[in-house]
Write an enzyme that holds these catalytic residues in place. Structure first.
Site, PDB file in Angstrom:
ATOM      1  N   HIS A   1       0.859  -1.199   0.000  1.00 20.81           N
ATOM      2  CA  HIS A   1       0.000   0.000   0.000  1.00 20.81           C
ATOM      3  C   HIS A   1       0.892   1.246   0.000  1.00 20.81           C
ATOM      4  O   HIS A   1       1.225   1.779  -1.049  1.00 20.81           O
ATOM      5  CB  HIS A   1      -0.927  -0.073   1.227  1.00 20.81           C
ATOM      6  CG  HIS A   1      -2.047   0.916   1.241  1.00 20.81           C
ATOM      7  ND1 HIS A   1      -2.242   1.868   0.276  1.00 20.81           N
ATOM      8  CD2 HIS A   1      -3.066   1.097   2.135  1.00 20.81           C
ATOM      9  CE1 HIS A   1      -3.323   2.584   0.564  1.00 20.81           C
ATOM     10  NE2 HIS A   1      -3.837   2.145   1.699  1.00 20.81           N
TER      11      HIS A   1
ATOM     12  N   ASP B   1       3.406   6.381  -7.546  1.00 17.45           N
ATOM     13  CA  ASP B   1       4.645   6.137  -6.809  1.00 17.45           C
ATOM     14  C   ASP B   1       5.888   6.316  -7.658  1.00 17.45           C
ATOM     15  O   ASP B   1       6.968   6.547  -7.137  1.00 17.45           O
ATOM     16  CB  ASP B   1       4.628   4.713  -6.241  1.00 17.45           C
ATOM     17  CG  ASP B   1       3.499   4.559  -5.261  1.00 17.45           C
ATOM     18  OD1 ASP B   1       3.433   5.358  -4.322  1.00 17.45           O
ATOM     19  OD2 ASP B   1       2.674   3.650  -5.443  1.00 17.45           O
TER      20      ASP B   1
ATOM     21  N   HIS C   1      -1.328  -0.687 -11.967  1.00 18.13           N
ATOM     22  CA  HIS C   1      -2.206  -0.309 -10.851  1.00 18.13           C
ATOM     23  C   HIS C   1      -3.437  -1.189 -10.923  1.00 18.13           C
ATOM     24  O   HIS C   1      -3.915  -1.494 -12.018  1.00 18.13           O
ATOM     25  CB  HIS C   1      -2.596   1.173 -10.971  1.00 18.13           C
ATOM     26  CG  HIS C   1      -3.165   1.741  -9.714  1.00 18.13           C
ATOM     27  ND1 HIS C   1      -4.471   1.544  -9.338  1.00 18.13           N
ATOM     28  CD2 HIS C   1      -2.589   2.495  -8.735  1.00 18.13           C
ATOM     29  CE1 HIS C   1      -4.682   2.155  -8.185  1.00 18.13           C
ATOM     30  NE2 HIS C   1      -3.551   2.732  -7.788  1.00 18.13           N
TER      31      HIS C   1
END
Ligand code: COA
Length: 377
Positions: A218, A314, A258
């Site tokens: 996460h 990210d 994702h």
């Protein structure tokens, strides 16, 4: 049929955020993330999430005042942080500190709307100070008192690095907070709602959320990106060669793909755009250039292989945070600084229309056994 990981299960309704994974779109309360990140501050986003509309100037000024005046830590919290091991995981430190904050709130168990709103502001003010103060103490530096006149992003960078950040750095940090504030029914938000669903208190719910965000699947993905960038840098092979070898060996390139987005994550697009300015100012574009090279190879290869795998948030946050002077092991804690606004907004929704969250499981163990005396087992 069990739904592993609850994938595809709609567990409730929310007015906070929606994601169109195919189009690569994210909205907060009807506003496109791109519009918000360009035009409003993190504090305005907090107000939006908590109230369902953007603030008027007087409302924003009042919220800024409240956040600014509640950032300082009470002496007991400072003592607690001093007692933590210096090598503690920053997320474990934050989880413990937020849980401890509840001990000092005499009406921690008040879950009336008014009390919840007060505590949402308080936690959003305290979390950045807790993160920065823990970092200073573990580095052997004395903690600094927060500066109430600064915004959340500026004050956090000041408390962390001991000097006021440039306008460009503050703008980038602020946009990163906006981009990470909310993201629908993700794992940490869900666990916050599960805790609140039992009518437990807000501190317990946020503590659950921080514990959930701590996991590498996460909050920790951008740390993996930074590890990868360093590994490529030190490997002596070109980024192209490294990526192709990784893909050929069936490995994954961190920061791509994702569960929800089948297009470029809109937050990644924004961060990439903002990275340029902050890198230019710092005079060190090394990590960004390396990221761009990896992205170019991935775009080419994923297209060739017919896969809808694109950069996620990210991928660029790793190099942006590094340039802002944020150590790698604080990345998830920075995520928490932003997401506490989304978590608390979800909790306002949950408490206002509560139902105990209690899914079922499919039993696949044995049946009909009888207990044998212990000597015969
Ligand atoms: N690098 C290379 N290939 C990737 C990839 C990546 N980062 N992510 C997915 N793929 C490939 C898979 O190998 C799979 O190929 P296959 O169909 O030949 O088996 C295909 O793309 C679909 O992947 P899948 O695992 O079904 O996607 P998912 O939705 O289950 O996984 C993630 C999503 C995020 C877990 C996954 O993309 C991933 O592991 N990414 C890297 C870690 C990361 O950046 N996480 C942060 C998420 S915010």
């Amino acid at each position: 049929m069990a739904s592993k990981g609850l994938q595809g299960v709609v567990i409730g309704q929310t007015k906070l955020a929606d994601i169109d994974g195919d189009a690569g779109e994210l909205i907060y309360v009807g506003y496109d993330i791109d519009d918000l990140a360009h035009h409003v501050s993190f504090e305005e986003v907090c107000f939006l999430l908590w109230n369902g509309r953007l603030p008027k100037q007087a409302e924003l000024t009042e919220l800024q005042r409240q956040l600014g005046s509640q950032r300082a830590l009470r002496p007991e919290m400072l003592e607690l942080l001093r007692a933590f091991p210096r090598d503690a995981d920053p997320m474990a430190a934050l989880r413990t500190a937020v849980s401890a904050l509840g001990l000092y709130d005499s009406d921690a168990d008040d879950i009336s709307d008014e009390a919840l709103r007060r505590k949402s502001i308080f936690l959003t003010a305290q979390v950045p100070t807790l993160v920065a103060t823990f970092h200073r103490l573990r580095s052997g530096a004395e903690p600094l008192p927060p500066r109430p006149e600064l915004g959340t992003a500026a004050d956090f960078l000041y408390l962390l690095n001991g000097e006021e950040a440039s306008a460009t750095r503050v703008k980038t940090m602020d946009a990163a907070l906006v981009l990470h504030a909310e993201h629908g029914m993700n794992a940490s938000t869900f666990s916050a709602r599960v805790t609140a669903g039992t009518k437990s208190d807000l501190y317990s719910a946020i503590t659950s959320a921080i514990g959930t965000l701590k996991g590498p699947l996460h909050g920790g993905a951008n740390v993996e990106v930074m590890h990868m960038l360093r590994e490529i840098d030190e490997s002596g092979v070109s980024p192209r060669e490294w990526v192709l070898r990784t893909l050929d060996e069936g490995g994954r390139v961190m920061g791509f793909g994702h569960r929800v987005y089948r297009a470029v994550d809109p937050r990644a697009k924004m961060l990439r755009e903002m990275a340029d300015e902050v890198m230019r100012e710092s005079g060190d574009a090394h990590w960004l250039e390396l990221s761009d090279q990896i992205r170019a190879v991935m775009d080419e290869e994923m297209q060739k292989r017919g896969k809808k795998i694109y950069p996620n948030v990210d991928f660029f946050s790793a190099s942006v945070y590094t340039t802002l002077g944020i150590p790698m092991d604080l990345f998830s804690a920075v995520f928490a600084i932003a997401r506490v606004s989304g978590w608390t907004a979800h909790l306002l929704e949950q408490y206002a229309n509560n139902r105990l969250i209690r899914p079922e499981s499919e039993y696949i163990g044995p049946r009909g056994l009888t207990v044998e005396p212990i000597a015969q087992r």
